[in-house]
Write a protein that holds these residues in place. Structure first.
Motif, PDB file in Angstrom:
ATOM      1  N   TYR A 101     106.727 -20.563 -14.026  1.00 15.21           N
ATOM      2  CA  TYR A 101     105.812 -20.018 -13.107  1.00 15.21           C
ATOM      3  C   TYR A 101     106.468 -20.002 -11.885  1.00 15.21           C
ATOM      4  O   TYR A 101     105.722 -20.115 -10.718  1.00 15.21           O
ATOM      5  CB  TYR A 101     104.600 -20.904 -13.248  1.00 15.21           C
ATOM      6  CG  TYR A 101     103.837 -20.620 -14.421  1.00 15.21           C
ATOM      7  CD1 TYR A 101     103.216 -19.540 -14.549  1.00 15.21           C
ATOM      8  CD2 TYR A 101     103.944 -21.484 -15.672  1.00 15.21           C
ATOM      9  CE1 TYR A 101     102.458 -19.454 -15.774  1.00 15.21           C
ATOM     10  CE2 TYR A 101     103.310 -21.291 -16.861  1.00 15.21           C
ATOM     11  CZ  TYR A 101     102.709 -20.228 -17.058  1.00 15.21           C
ATOM     12  OH  TYR A 101     101.753 -19.927 -17.879  1.00 15.21           O
ATOM     13  N   GLN A 104      90.243 -29.600 -18.186  1.00 14.05           N
ATOM     14  CA  GLN A 104      91.734 -29.440 -17.839  1.00 14.05           C
ATOM     15  C   GLN A 104      92.214 -30.382 -17.218  1.00 14.05           C
ATOM     16  O   GLN A 104      91.782 -31.180 -16.412  1.00 14.05           O
ATOM     17  CB  GLN A 104      91.859 -27.914 -17.006  1.00 14.05           C
ATOM     18  CG  GLN A 104      91.478 -26.737 -17.390  1.00 14.05           C
ATOM     19  CD  GLN A 104      91.497 -25.587 -16.410  1.00 14.05           C
ATOM     20  OE1 GLN A 104      91.615 -26.026 -15.096  1.00 14.05           O
ATOM     21  NE2 GLN A 104      91.742 -24.469 -16.994  1.00 14.05           N
ATOM     22  N   GLY A 110      89.493 -29.642 -12.983  1.00 14.63           N
ATOM     23  CA  GLY A 110      89.376 -28.336 -13.303  1.00 14.63           C
ATOM     24  C   GLY A 110      88.758 -28.018 -14.777  1.00 14.63           C
ATOM     25  O   GLY A 110      88.779 -28.959 -15.493  1.00 14.63           O
ATOM     26  N   ILE A 122      98.448 -18.752 -13.213  1.00 11.49           N
ATOM     27  CA  ILE A 122      98.721 -20.078 -13.159  1.00 11.49           C
ATOM     28  C   ILE A 122      99.599 -20.486 -11.674  1.00 11.49           C
ATOM     29  O   ILE A 122     100.715 -19.901 -12.053  1.00 11.49           O
ATOM     30  CB  ILE A 122      99.312 -20.931 -14.365  1.00 11.49           C
ATOM     31  CG1 ILE A 122      98.454 -20.616 -15.471  1.00 11.49           C
ATOM     32  CG2 ILE A 122      99.391 -22.323 -14.005  1.00 11.49           C
ATOM     33  CD1 ILE A 122      98.963 -21.278 -16.807  1.00 11.49           C
ATOM     34  N   LYS A 123      99.008 -21.027 -10.905  1.00 14.51           N
ATOM     35  CA  LYS A 123      99.927 -21.300  -9.710  1.00 14.51           C
ATOM     36  C   LYS A 123     100.651 -22.597  -9.541  1.00 14.51           C
ATOM     37  O   LYS A 123      99.813 -23.452  -9.622  1.00 14.51           O
ATOM     38  CB  LYS A 123      99.126 -21.097  -8.583  1.00 14.51           C
ATOM     39  CG  LYS A 123      98.643 -19.850  -8.359  1.00 14.51           C
ATOM     40  CD  LYS A 123      99.627 -18.689  -8.291  1.00 14.51           C
ATOM     41  CE  LYS A 123      99.021 -17.162  -8.027  1.00 14.51           C
ATOM     42  NZ  LYS A 123     100.057 -15.906  -8.020  1.00 14.51           N
ATOM     43  N   ILE A 124     101.594 -22.755  -9.793  1.00 11.23           N
ATOM     44  CA  ILE A 124     102.345 -24.174  -9.781  1.00 11.23           C
ATOM     45  C   ILE A 124     102.781 -24.003  -8.418  1.00 11.23           C
ATOM     46  O   ILE A 124     103.921 -23.870  -7.992  1.00 11.23           O
ATOM     47  CB  ILE A 124     103.385 -24.204 -10.795  1.00 11.23           C
ATOM     48  CG1 ILE A 124     102.826 -24.381 -12.096  1.00 11.23           C
ATOM     49  CG2 ILE A 124     104.151 -25.762 -10.472  1.00 11.23           C
ATOM     50  CD1 ILE A 124     103.695 -24.615 -13.504  1.00 11.23           C
ATOM     51  N   GLY A 154      88.258 -25.148 -17.874  1.00 14.41           N
ATOM     52  CA  GLY A 154      88.528 -23.835 -18.489  1.00 14.41           C
ATOM     53  C   GLY A 154      87.573 -23.520 -19.780  1.00 14.41           C
ATOM     54  O   GLY A 154      86.622 -24.170 -19.879  1.00 14.41           O
ATOM     55  N   ARG A 156      98.739 -27.612  -9.450  1.00 18.78           N
ATOM     56  CA  ARG A 156      98.475 -26.530  -8.247  1.00 18.78           C
ATOM     57  C   ARG A 156      97.981 -27.205  -6.874  1.00 18.78           C
ATOM     58  O   ARG A 156      97.825 -28.158  -6.934  1.00 18.78           O
ATOM     59  CB  ARG A 156      97.423 -25.587  -8.776  1.00 18.78           C
ATOM     60  CG  ARG A 156      95.747 -26.131  -8.784  1.00 18.78           C
ATOM     61  CD  ARG A 156      95.009 -25.529  -9.525  1.00 18.78           C
ATOM     62  NE  ARG A 156      93.618 -26.091  -9.519  1.00 18.78           N
ATOM     63  CZ  ARG A 156      92.732 -25.844 -10.395  1.00 18.78           C
ATOM     64  NH1 ARG A 156      92.971 -24.850 -11.245  1.00 18.78           N
ATOM     65  NH2 ARG A 156      91.433 -26.512 -10.392  1.00 18.78           N
ATOM     66  N   ARG A 186      96.619 -28.291 -15.248  1.00 14.04           N
ATOM     67  CA  ARG A 186      96.446 -27.248 -14.028  1.00 14.04           C
ATOM     68  C   ARG A 186      95.903 -27.936 -12.707  1.00 14.04           C
ATOM     69  O   ARG A 186      96.622 -27.875 -11.727  1.00 14.04           O
ATOM     70  CB  ARG A 186      95.482 -26.337 -14.461  1.00 14.04           C
ATOM     71  CG  ARG A 186      96.002 -25.318 -15.394  1.00 14.04           C
ATOM     72  CD  ARG A 186      95.160 -23.934 -15.483  1.00 14.04           C
ATOM     73  NE  ARG A 186      95.441 -23.077 -16.543  1.00 14.04           N
ATOM     74  CZ  ARG A 186      95.312 -21.666 -16.261  1.00 14.04           C
ATOM     75  NH1 ARG A 186      94.807 -21.262 -15.662  1.00 14.04           N
ATOM     76  NH2 ARG A 186      95.366 -20.947 -17.674  1.00 14.04           N
ATOM     77  N   GLU A 239      95.338 -24.983 -22.099  1.00 16.33           N
ATOM     78  CA  GLU A 239      95.378 -24.476 -20.874  1.00 16.33           C
ATOM     79  C   GLU A 239      96.061 -23.007 -20.691  1.00 16.33           C
ATOM     80  O   GLU A 239      96.007 -22.679 -19.561  1.00 16.33           O
ATOM     81  CB  GLU A 239      95.725 -25.599 -19.726  1.00 16.33           C
ATOM     82  CG  GLU A 239      94.653 -26.772 -19.934  1.00 16.33           C
ATOM     83  CD  GLU A 239      95.023 -27.666 -18.702  1.00 16.33           C
ATOM     84  OE1 GLU A 239      95.700 -27.506 -17.792  1.00 16.33           O
ATOM     85  OE2 GLU A 239      94.964 -28.993 -19.049  1.00 16.33           O
ATOM     86  N   PHE A 285      99.093 -22.034 -21.005  1.00 16.42           N
ATOM     87  CA  PHE A 285     100.337 -22.026 -20.282  1.00 16.42           C
ATOM     88  C   PHE A 285     101.196 -20.918 -20.991  1.00 16.42           C
ATOM     89  O   PHE A 285     102.071 -20.316 -20.196  1.00 16.42           O
ATOM     90  CB  PHE A 285     100.777 -23.346 -20.038  1.00 16.42           C
ATOM     91  CG  PHE A 285     100.324 -24.060 -18.863  1.00 16.42           C
ATOM     92  CD1 PHE A 285     101.065 -23.809 -17.560  1.00 16.42           C
ATOM     93  CD2 PHE A 285      99.223 -24.871 -18.955  1.00 16.42           C
ATOM     94  CE1 PHE A 285     100.681 -24.650 -16.379  1.00 16.42           C
ATOM     95  CE2 PHE A 285      98.761 -25.358 -17.777  1.00 16.42           C
ATOM     96  CZ  PHE A 285      99.494 -25.468 -16.630  1.00 16.42           C
TER      97      PHE A 285
END
Length: 657
Positions: free
Chosen positions: A138, A625, A644, A145-147, A646, A632, A628, A33, A35
């Motif tokens: 992150y 995924q 998700g 990538i929004k954590i 990808g 998120r 992720r 993914e 990262f």
């Protein structure tokens, strides 16, 4: 004789074994993914670059002595935590097929730094320490990538629970005896037990069942094979919605009074008499109430809170009787009996798994029945499907529904039941064994613990690479052909290994059995072109849905992710690890099975062209995924797993190089 190299993990205690397997799944999911991509602090070093650094950096050289990797094709990740202080994370990876690089936990991952006395400090990282570093990575900036902070906390808790619960599972060894020689029902139960040790393949937090204590986990998970006595709740008929008649499926939903009830399908006459006696004792008329089975944990831990008002009002009345001995299957909330009933029972559970509470809502049950009805119609369109595709009957169900008739409300989802009936022509034939494909992804040691070992003995083949490839083909060819014939008609079931069952008879795979129909994906233009109609799924207004696909390519992506990435690859990896067969040899065989199945399915040119382009020509494949979506921020839809999609490179492109 073939022999895989699995010894490194089996000398560990149960918790360390759990760390080993969770760490491998976690790192590989992070790699797939992306990262570690696009960060100045993360470097991927070639073998030559790494060797030069080792020669000139004592700090790095101290780590190199501990890493295990293949010198010819390994690369090394160096992740700077603090360039000034010299703090880094270092781990090796190797080229792979379904993603560019894969991590082997035996290779090690180390955090190295200089302490205040200028001494080298080395620490081997586990899943929790690594994931905390990923969250920190992150925590600043505007990365792609929004954590979400809450998502990070949830995921860390799931990771912690997975480590704990997988270690508890590993205290129980996998079924050691010959499974295929057991009676049919006992054989299926042992295969369900076997499958649950791997659970959802490649998912680092698949074992986490949030909400259970250690004792509850032992009582209700399939690997412990403990009997579960059903509890029963009497519910006023007017507050129950139940199965819909097939001739009304195309129209509006409606509740209908049926002759059947759960007791008739699940219990012996003696057991039914016990429930009837309890209802008489409480003054409950069978004309006014129906007894609904309830999971014992649900009855004690969830329903007193969720249905407190209904219990107080006498709409739902717990019965003081526990009858019906069942056992958990690999799906946890689906239970089966060995001797008392040929039916399985699917019940809601208020535990969280993969980010979702395991509800069982009326709308899901309705959609499942609609999907089953559509697949029955599809079988009539194809002679091979008619002969070789079997479906579990999931049309008998009951669900609590309050006066407001809100099919998407939360609390009613906690009280429902679906009785799953297996085709009698399969269960009555003692030469037939039902093999969940997920059971082929599990093994526990170098002893005779992969199902292929027993299969080879039964058909008289030696344990060598050629024989393993023969069985691999026997598994994949009919599975792929059935999938492609359904795809041609505009549909794709949820064909991961837990739902796809091989019908094994005297060493051959004669056909495929599917269960859990409520996630049948559709491409309506192809349905219509084949004389089939949209089943008109009930969908939550205003929320994203994934049951309908506007192009056949998007429908096929569901097969690529579940049928190959999750199911076929899990089997492939188990064969490579257990028998020591090179992955590229197995990938080549998988590719040939896909090509042969396309020919066998006798597809129209348009369908064949889409399959060949999507599977063999395109540079990338869709990728399901797993991390992720969990870390998120996501819209909270009750009972819906965060998901998700990808991309990864086409594994057959990698095979070509």
């Amino acid at each position: 004789m073939l022999k895989g190299d699995n010894s490194s993990i089996y000398c560990l205690n149960e918790y360390d074994q759990a760390k080993f397997s969770v760490m491998e799944d976690l790192v590989n999911a992070l790699l797939a993914e992306n990262f570690f991509d696009g960060h100045d602090s993360v470097e991927l070093l070639s073998q030559i670059e790494w060797e030069l650094i080792v020669k000139n950096d004592p700090l790095v050289a101290s780590v190199d002595k501990l890493l295990v990797y293949k010198a010819n094709n390994a690369k090394i990740y160096r992740w700077w935590l603090d360039r000034v202080g010299g703090s880094t994370i270092i781990f090796p990876v190797h080229p792979a097929f379904i993603q560019p690089y894969r991590f082997e936990a035996s290779g090690g991952m180390f955090e190295v730094r200089l302490n205040e006395d200028n001494q080298i400090n080395l620490k081997k990282l586990g899943p929790l320490e690594l994931m905390q570093h990923v969250v920190n990575l992150y925590g600043e900036g505007e990365d792609q990538i929004k954590i979400d902070p809450d998502g990070a906390d949830r995921f860390m808790n799931m990771l912690y629970q997975s480590l704990q619960q997988e270690s508890w599972s590993l205290e129980n060894k996998q079924p050691p005896m010959d499974i295929l020689t057991l009676p049919s029902a006992a054989s299926l139960l042992e295969l369900e037990r076997k499958a649950t040790f791997r659970d959802r393949p490649f998912h680092p937090v698949s074992k986490a069942k949030i909400g259970w204590t250690q004792e509850e986990y032992r009582n209700y998970m399939a690997e412990f094979c403990r009997p579960i006595k059903l509890n029963w709740m009497a519910v006023q008929r007017q507050y129950l919605v139940s199965e819909i008649e097939e001739d009304s499926i195309k129209g509006q939903d409606k509740s209908v009074k049926k002759k059947t009830n759960p007791m008739d399908l699940l219990l012996t006459e003696e057991q039914r008499n016990l429930i009837n006696a309890e209802m008489i004792r409480l003054g409950l008329s069978s004309e006014e109430f129906i007894a609904i089975p309830v999971h014992p944990w649900q009855m004690s831990s969830v329903l007193p809170k969720q249905l407190n008002s209904e219990i107080d009002q006498g709409i739902c009345i717990p019965l003081d009787v526990n009858v019906g001995k069942f056992y958990a299957t690999s799906s946890v909330r689906s239970l089966m009996s060995i001797n008392e009933s040929n039916c399985h029972i699917k019940l809601p559970l208020g535990v969280k798994s993969l980010g979702a509470v395991r509800y069982l809502s009326a709308i899901k049950l309705m959609n499942g029945q609609r999907a089953e009805h559509l697949m029955k119609q599809a079988k009539e369109k194809d002679e091979i499907l008619k002969k070789r595709l079997f479906l579990c009957d999931e049309s008998h169900w009951w669900a609590y529904l309050p006066e407001d008739k809100d099919l998407f409300a939360d609390h009613p989802r906690h009280l429902s039941a679906m009785v799953r009936q297996y085709p009698s022509e399969l269960t009555d034939d003692e030469s037939v064994r039902l093999l969940p494909m997920s059971s082929l992804a599990a093994f526990d040691s170098e002893k005779t613990s992969h199902l292929f070992d027993e299969w080879l003995r039964i058909i008289g083949l030696e344990k060598n690479e050629s024989s393993i490839l023969i069985l691999f083909r026997k598994v994949l060819l009919p599975y792929y052909e059935i999938c492609f014939r359904l795809f041609r008609l505009g549909m794709m079931p949820e064909i991961h290994g837990q739902n796809s069952i091989l019908i094994w008879k005297e060493g051959e795979i004669e056909s495929i059995l599917l269960r859990d129909h409520d996630a049948l994906r559709l491409h309506v233009p192809w349905l219509n072109a084949n004389g089939l109609e949209d089943p008109k799924y009930g969908l939550r207004p205003g929320y994203p849905e994934s049951l309908y696909h506007d192009t056949p390519q998007k429908l096929l992506s569901y097969f690529q992710m579940l049928g190959i990435q999750v199911n076929s690859y899990a089997i492939l990896e188990s064969l490579s690890r257990y028998y020591g067969i090179q992955e590229n040899r197995l990938w080549f065989e998988l590719q040939e099975c896909l090509k042969q199945a396309i020919v066998m399915a006798d597809l129209p040119d348009e369908v064949r062209d889409i399959l060949e382009e999507s599977l063999f020509v395109n540079e990338t494949w869709p990728w399901k995924q797993v991390i992720r979506p969990l870390v998120r921020h996501h819209v909270k839809v009750p009972g819906s797993m965060p998901s998700g999609q990808g991309e990864v490179r086409n594994p057959f492109k990698a095979l070509g190089t």
